[in-house]
Enzyme design. Structure first.
Site, PDB file in Angstrom:
ATOM      1  N   GLU A 209       0.802  -1.239   0.000  1.00 23.87           N
ATOM      2  CA  GLU A 209       0.000   0.000   0.000  1.00 23.87           C
ATOM      3  C   GLU A 209       0.829   1.279   0.000  1.00 23.87           C
ATOM      4  OE1 GLU A 209      -3.035  -0.632   3.022  1.00 23.87           O
ATOM      5  OE2 GLU A 209      -3.854  -2.337   1.911  1.00 23.87           O
ATOM      6  N   GLU A 326      -4.689  -8.524  -1.824  1.00 22.51           N
ATOM      7  CA  GLU A 326      -5.281  -8.445  -0.484  1.00 22.51           C
ATOM      8  C   GLU A 326      -6.644  -7.789  -0.604  1.00 22.51           C
ATOM      9  OE1 GLU A 326      -2.939  -6.486   2.753  1.00 22.51           O
ATOM     10  OE2 GLU A 326      -4.878  -5.702   3.423  1.00 22.51           O
TER      11      GLU A 326
END
Ligand SMILES: *[C@@H]1O[C@H](CO)[C@@H](O)[C@H](O)[C@H]1NC(C)=O
Ligand SMILES: *[C@@H]1O[C@H](CO)[C@@H](O)[C@H](O)[C@H]1NC(C)=O
Ligand SMILES: *[C@@H]1O[C@H](CO)[C@@H](O)[C@H](O)[C@H]1NC(C)=O
Length: 401
Positions: A209, A326
């Site tokens: 991220e 994810e």
């Protein structure tokens, strides 16, 4: 391959249909005893996408027991550092898929130091500290724990993807961006150790991220592309002489059209898998999660992301394919009794079908265990409803192929 996709899409459609039926009666409980005739047409003449045979994937994270959201601490001992690897339910739950892809990573992966021969073992790992990036101090992976994890994954037949710390060597500037080149030396040491011990890793993924605006901090696309090339050359080097080399995956972040476009254009040969994350239901604390999960227009909202990434890959001169690396639906650990309950299957099955229809090759559910969105219960390890749904899909596919 396409059989899997079809069964997923079919189940997804059935979900919608059942939902539409229940919805039109404006009742969610009494409907169970009613039966309604309906016709569902599935056009099976041409496949609309192809996915990996082992499409199903789940994650194990680093969050320590002290990770809490909105006043609840839902991680227990589900961290890579403390998960009970002797638990037979866990072992059998993974074995049932043979193979289950497992992606090891999450927010704190970008704060993990791997033990090396020279390094002094710190006495603490991941202490809660609000002044630190991501709210915790650095973590430490002793090689003895890495040994245990690999022995466990080997026993269960899991296919492992490991998320490397991509913040090593960078500094965070006053605008909150992580600048400077990735220092790969600690990652390289882990990879060399892994190869020396004969542990099989399917993929090495760089970072978590940090794409686009990032979560906590971000890395520019051009820099990330050059770091991905570094990882690729380490993998080529360390695995020289191996016929099958692990894949390189990146960036494991939220889709941002401009960032991903630049990144993909600058990594044509050094990347096998473009990973992106999905949390399309908002925060785990939102009061209307169930309504969102049961609202087809909310569920469809994310299709543009799949579509954009698919067309970007098609237009680019890259061999890379797309994975959802994810996806937990609701961020900040999900919501107890929602994201670990039956109702969540409406979101999950829809996601599996939708992602497959846009040519996603693998879909990693956050989490296998840990938080409020585990396929297994964090404390008892007993499967939650979504786990059974997956096993069903997987077995149905095996019967077809
Ligand atoms: C089924 O899909 C094929 C290929 O996309 C298409 O040519 C055909 O018209 C479709 N059939 C129906 C009944 O929609
Ligand atoms: C487990 O380890 C053995 C011995 O190294 C190896 O032959 C086997 O392929 C491994 N299995 C998996 C699933 O990684
Ligand atoms: C990278 O980190 C290692 C310690 O892990 C350090 O010894 C080395 O000097 C660093 N390299 C660069 C280029 O900063």
């Amino acid at each position: 391959m396409c059989e899997i996709m079809r069964s997923l899409v079919i189940i997804s459609l059935l979900c919608y249909w059942v939902y539409m039926e229940t919805h039109s009666h404006k009742s969610s409980i009494s409907v169970a005893s009613q039966s309604t005739e309906g016709t569902l047409f599935v056009n099976g003449t041409a496949a609309i996408g192809f996915m990996d045979d082992d499409f199903v994937c789940a994650t194990i994270d680093w969050w320590p027991p002290q990770k809490c959201d909105y006043g609840t601490c839902s991680w227990g001992s589900a961290s890579l550092l403390n998960l009970d690897l002797d638990n037979s339910i866990l072992l059998n739950a993974i074995k049932a898929f043979s193979p289950l892809k497992i992606r090891l990573g999450g927010t704190l992966q970008d704060k993990v130091i791997y033990q090396t021969e020279e390094s002094q073992q710190p006495s603490t790992s991941f202490l809660k500290d609000g002044s630190e990036l991501f709210g915790f101090t650095q973590g430490y992976l002793p090689m003895s724990r890495w040994d245990q994890l690999n022995i466990f994954f080997n026993k269960t037949g899991a296919v492992v993807i490991f998320g490397l710390n991509a913040l090593r060597g960078r500094t965070i500037n006053s605008q909150g961006a992580a600048v400077g080149a990735w220092n790969s030396s600690n990652a390289e040491s882990l990879i060399r150790y892994t190869v020396k011990r004969g542990y099989r890793i399917h993929g090495w993924e760089l970072g978590n991220e940090l794409s686009g605006n990032g979560v906590g901090t971000r890395v520019a696309a051009g820099q990330y592309a050059s770091d991905t090339k570094s990882l690729q050359s380490i993998v080529q080097n360390v695995y020289a002489g191996f016929e099958a080399k692990p894949q390189v995956l990146a960036p494991g972040g939220f889709f941002d059209e401009n960032w991903f476009t630049e990144f993909i254009h600058k990594t044509p040969q050094s990347l096998q898998v473009v990973t992106h994350h999905i949390y399309n239901l908002g925060p785990g604390s939102s009061g209307d999660l169930i309504q969102k999960i049961l609202d087809p227009s909310v569920l469809d909202g994310i299709s543009q992301t799949f579509k954009s990434l698919q067309s970007l890959l098609e237009k680019s001169n890259t061999p890379a394919v797309a994975w959802v690396g994810e996806s937990g639906g609701a961020y900040n650990s999900g919501h107890n009794l929602v994201t670990n309950a039956f109702v969540f299957s409406f979101w999950y099955l829809d996601q599996l079908g939708m992602s497959a229809s846009y040519d996603t090759k693998t879909y990693c559910r956050q989490t296998l265990i840990g938080g409020n969105y585990g396929l297994l219960d964090t404390n008892t390890f007993v499967p939650n409803p979504d786990y059974y749904r997956l096993v069903h899909i997987d077995h149905e596919d095996q019967e077809h192929s």
